[in-house]
Design an enzyme around this catalytic site. Structure first.
Site, PDB file in Angstrom:
ATOM      1  N   HIS A 258     -93.370 -30.155 118.611  1.00  0.00           N
ATOM      2  CA  HIS A 258     -92.661 -29.365 117.605  1.00  0.00           C
ATOM      3  C   HIS A 258     -91.805 -28.317 118.287  1.00  0.00           C
ATOM      4  CE1 HIS A 258     -91.941 -26.971 114.018  1.00  0.00           C
ATOM      5  NE2 HIS A 258     -92.315 -28.040 113.343  1.00  0.00           N
ATOM      6  N   ASP A 313     -96.809 -34.374 110.634  1.00  0.00           N
ATOM      7  CA  ASP A 313     -96.597 -35.775 110.271  1.00  0.00           C
ATOM      8  C   ASP A 313     -97.619 -36.728 110.888  1.00  0.00           C
ATOM      9  OD1 ASP A 313     -94.339 -35.144 108.775  1.00  0.00           O
ATOM     10  OD2 ASP A 313     -93.050 -35.163 110.535  1.00  0.00           O
TER      11      ASP A 313
HETATM   12  N1  CMC Z   1     -93.851 -37.339 122.972  1.00  0.00           N
HETATM   13  C1  CMC Z   1     -93.611 -37.280 124.286  1.00  0.00           C
HETATM   14  N2  CMC Z   1     -92.916 -36.281 124.884  1.00  0.00           N
HETATM   15  C2  CMC Z   1     -92.441 -35.314 124.084  1.00  0.00           C
HETATM   16  C3  CMC Z   1     -92.663 -35.323 122.686  1.00  0.00           C
HETATM   17  C4  CMC Z   1     -93.398 -36.385 122.143  1.00  0.00           C
HETATM   18  N3  CMC Z   1     -93.625 -36.450 120.842  1.00  0.00           N
HETATM   19  N4  CMC Z   1     -92.070 -34.228 122.159  1.00  0.00           N
HETATM   20  C5  CMC Z   1     -91.491 -33.565 123.168  1.00  0.00           C
HETATM   21  N5  CMC Z   1     -91.711 -34.231 124.328  1.00  0.00           N
HETATM   22  C6  CMC Z   1     -91.280 -33.813 125.677  1.00  0.00           C
HETATM   23  C7  CMC Z   1     -89.856 -34.275 125.959  1.00  0.00           C
HETATM   24  O1  CMC Z   1     -89.834 -35.552 126.527  1.00  0.00           O
HETATM   25  C8  CMC Z   1     -89.391 -33.187 126.901  1.00  0.00           C
HETATM   26  O2  CMC Z   1     -89.961 -33.434 128.165  1.00  0.00           O
HETATM   27  P1  CMC Z   1     -89.166 -33.072 129.516  1.00  0.00           P
HETATM   28  O3  CMC Z   1     -88.964 -31.588 129.458  1.00  0.00           O
HETATM   29  O4  CMC Z   1     -90.093 -33.515 130.588  1.00  0.00           O
HETATM   30  O5  CMC Z   1     -87.888 -33.844 129.433  1.00  0.00           O
HETATM   31  C9  CMC Z   1     -90.059 -31.925 126.359  1.00  0.00           C
HETATM   32  O6  CMC Z   1     -91.230 -32.387 125.684  1.00  0.00           O
HETATM   33  C10 CMC Z   1     -89.176 -31.145 125.397  1.00  0.00           C
HETATM   34  O7  CMC Z   1     -88.638 -32.050 124.415  1.00  0.00           O
HETATM   35  P2  CMC Z   1     -87.439 -31.680 123.417  1.00  0.00           P
HETATM   36  O8  CMC Z   1     -87.062 -32.911 122.689  1.00  0.00           O
HETATM   37  O9  CMC Z   1     -86.373 -30.912 124.104  1.00  0.00           O
HETATM   38  O10 CMC Z   1     -88.181 -30.648 122.522  1.00  0.00           O
HETATM   39  P3  CMC Z   1     -87.831 -30.265 121.049  1.00  0.00           P
HETATM   40  O11 CMC Z   1     -88.204 -28.869 120.852  1.00  0.00           O
HETATM   41  O12 CMC Z   1     -86.452 -30.655 120.674  1.00  0.00           O
HETATM   42  O13 CMC Z   1     -88.884 -31.265 120.333  1.00  0.00           O
HETATM   43  C11 CMC Z   1     -89.312 -32.702 118.528  1.00  0.00           C
HETATM   44  C12 CMC Z   1     -89.170 -31.272 119.026  1.00  0.00           C
HETATM   45  C13 CMC Z   1     -90.016 -32.647 117.181  1.00  0.00           C
HETATM   46  C14 CMC Z   1     -87.910 -33.308 118.346  1.00  0.00           C
HETATM   47  C15 CMC Z   1     -90.120 -33.559 119.538  1.00  0.00           C
HETATM   48  O14 CMC Z   1     -91.361 -32.983 119.790  1.00  0.00           O
HETATM   49  C16 CMC Z   1     -90.279 -34.999 119.077  1.00  0.00           C
HETATM   50  O15 CMC Z   1     -89.370 -35.821 119.269  1.00  0.00           O
HETATM   51  N6  CMC Z   1     -91.452 -35.354 118.451  1.00  0.00           N
HETATM   52  C17 CMC Z   1     -91.665 -36.671 117.943  1.00  0.00           C
HETATM   53  C18 CMC Z   1     -91.058 -36.773 116.544  1.00  0.00           C
HETATM   54  C19 CMC Z   1     -91.837 -35.993 115.531  1.00  0.00           C
HETATM   55  O16 CMC Z   1     -93.050 -36.090 115.456  1.00  0.00           O
HETATM   56  N7  CMC Z   1     -91.122 -35.215 114.714  1.00  0.00           N
HETATM   57  C20 CMC Z   1     -91.722 -34.416 113.628  1.00  0.00           C
HETATM   58  C21 CMC Z   1     -91.556 -32.970 113.884  1.00  0.00           C
HETATM   59  S1  CMC Z   1     -92.559 -31.935 112.829  1.00  0.00           S
HETATM   60  C22 CMC Z   1     -92.108 -32.238 111.222  1.00  0.00           C
HETATM   61  C23 CMC Z   1     -90.670 -32.191 110.928  1.00  0.00           C
HETATM   62  O17 CMC Z   1     -89.906 -31.416 111.461  1.00  0.00           O
HETATM   63  O18 CMC Z   1     -90.286 -32.990 110.089  1.00  0.00           O
END
Ligand code: CMC
Length: 378
Positions: A258, A313
């Site tokens: 998140h 989720d």
């Molecule tokens: N699985 C594996 N690695 C992850 C995940 C994950 N679910 N989430 C983040 N990371 C890693 C990512 O690979 C990156 O690693 P590195 O720094 O080594 O490259 C690091 O964590 C930061 O990732 P980011 O994408 O820059 O972080 P963010 O703040 O944009 O992430 C997110 C937020 C929700 C997009 C992400 O955690 C994600 O893609 N999660 C899976 C999808 C999900 O479950 N979304 C629902 C979010 S909560 C409800 C909502 O908003 O609807």
């Protein structure tokens, strides 16, 4: 480049008295009330009052609010027809967008302090009619308008499935409505705010929000998280799946991570409780719950160093599945709850903080070029 915040991380777009998130400590509050407390002791209708009027309602206020909801379930026949005219395999949130676009043509009104909240309440009631009928249309059933009952959750479940839900099911639906009701300014709410900033109408704000919500990185994640459990198939296959998919192929673990929470999402804990409770009723759901628990253990083991934990989720899909909803409806169920957060935020913005949202892009293209006429371009 230093002027750019990629993904608008840590950019504050407005002030709010609606929702407080402490991402370090896993705290979520609506209007100062802990989410756990609200789920335990209040109903979605009480949370509607809290979000739109700033306080939990008195008995009389709640009665009035329920009466306003009950009067607003009806939607124009043309909008119902529109939902049922779409192919049955249409995307459910896309069908909601279509319905809300139509509702915006019919009900889109100018902003007015004395009617904004009434309009939001009507919109939320109409959203339940839209979502129930999106399900019914996709399942090849006939249209139904929700009927007044003891609660919004019960009326919605009854309209969706044409049967009276159990007390346990109503409580789980109500809890889910509260849990997804608001979450400050994620992508969908930001899209709604941008739309409201042009003084476009409140239904159009919801259309914009729906479009942003349905992506798999936002509201679509509940469906994707659940599909992982289906793909794993059997609890004993979890470790093999995790090693291959998440470790070797580096696929994102859906329902994990998140932008704001760097610890357990408090909503995930509550959804887990309801997922456990409801899944006990069916062997298939119990199996998915068992798989989810194993995925959670492996996810935490592998990702806690990066502060990546289950988000809202992760378990919500098991609750929705146990209530009888097909996977393709999960994002629409999220959207139904979130109509409250979207409308409350746009009202707060338009009434108290309004200014056109118009960011800049830092230009990095060629500084100046002369146009070469087509006949000379080769
Ligand atoms: N699985 C594996 N690695 C992850 C995940 C994950 N679910 N989430 C983040 N990371 C890693 C990512 O690979 C990156 O690693 P590195 O720094 O080594 O490259 C690091 O964590 C930061 O990732 P980011 O994408 O820059 O972080 P963010 O703040 O944009 O992430 C997110 C937020 C929700 C997009 C992400 O955690 C994600 O893609 N999660 C899976 C999808 C999900 O479950 N979304 C629902 C979010 S909560 C409800 C909502 O908003 O609807």
């Amino acid at each position: 480049m230093s002027q750019i915040s990629r993904g608008l991380e840590n950019v504050f777009i407005k002030t709010t008295a609606l929702t407080y998130i402490d991402g370090e400590n896993g705290i979520l509050r609506y209007g100062g009330y802990d989410i756990e407390d609200l789920v335990e002791h209040t109903s979605f209708e009480e949370v509607i009052h809290l979000m739109l009027y700033g306080d939990l309602p008195t008995k009389l206020q709640l009665q009035r609010l329920k009466a306003s909801i009950d009067e607003a379930y009806e939607i124009p026949q043309q909008v119902l027809d529109m939902i049922y005219s779409l192919p049955r395999d249409s995307d459910a949130v896309g069908m909601m967008e279509t319905a809300f676009s139509a509702l915006s043509s019919i009900y889109g009104m100018l902003w007015n302090k004395s009617t904004n909240r009434d309009n939001a309440i009507k919109l939320i009631a109409r959203a339940s009619t839209v979502v129930a009928n999106v399900l019914r249309a996709k399942e090849g059933k006939k249209p139904v308008i929700p009927e007044p009952s003891e609660s919004f959750a019960k009326s919605f479940l009854r309209a969706s499935f044409s049967r009276t839900p159990t007390i346990e099911e109503v409580k789980a639906m109500d809890a889910s409505l509260i849990l997804y009701a608001d979450h400050e300014v994620p992508a969908s709410t930001t899209a709604a705010l941008v739309t409201s900033s042009t003084l476009s109408d409140i239904y159009s704000c919801v259309v914009a929000a729906l479009a942003a919500l349905k992506g798999p990185l936002h509201g679509g994640a509940a469906e994707e998280a659940f599909k992982q459990f289906v793909e794993i198939g059997e609890p004993e296959m979890t470790e093999t799946w995790f090693k291959k998919k998440v470790i070797e192929q580096k696929s994102r673990l859906m329902g994990f991570g998140h932008r704001v929470y760097k610890t357990y999402d408090p909503r995930a804990k509550i959804f887990k409780k309801y997922a456990k409770l409801l899944s006990e009723k069916s062997a298939e759901a119990r199996k998915f719950f068992e798989i989810a628990q194993k995925v959670e253990e492996l996810g935490v083991e592998n990702f806690s160093e990066k502060h990546i934990y289950p988000n809202t989720d992760f378990y919500s899909g098991i609750v929705f599945y146990s209530l009888g909803f097909p996977v393709y409806m999960f994002t629409s169920l999220f959207a139904l709850s979130r109509t409250l957060g979207w409308t409350a935020h746009v009202i707060e913005y338009v009434e108290d903080q309004h200014r056109l949202i118009r960011p800049r892009a830092l230009y990095v293209g060629p500084i100046k070029r002369e146009v070469v006429p087509m006949e000379l371009r080769g």
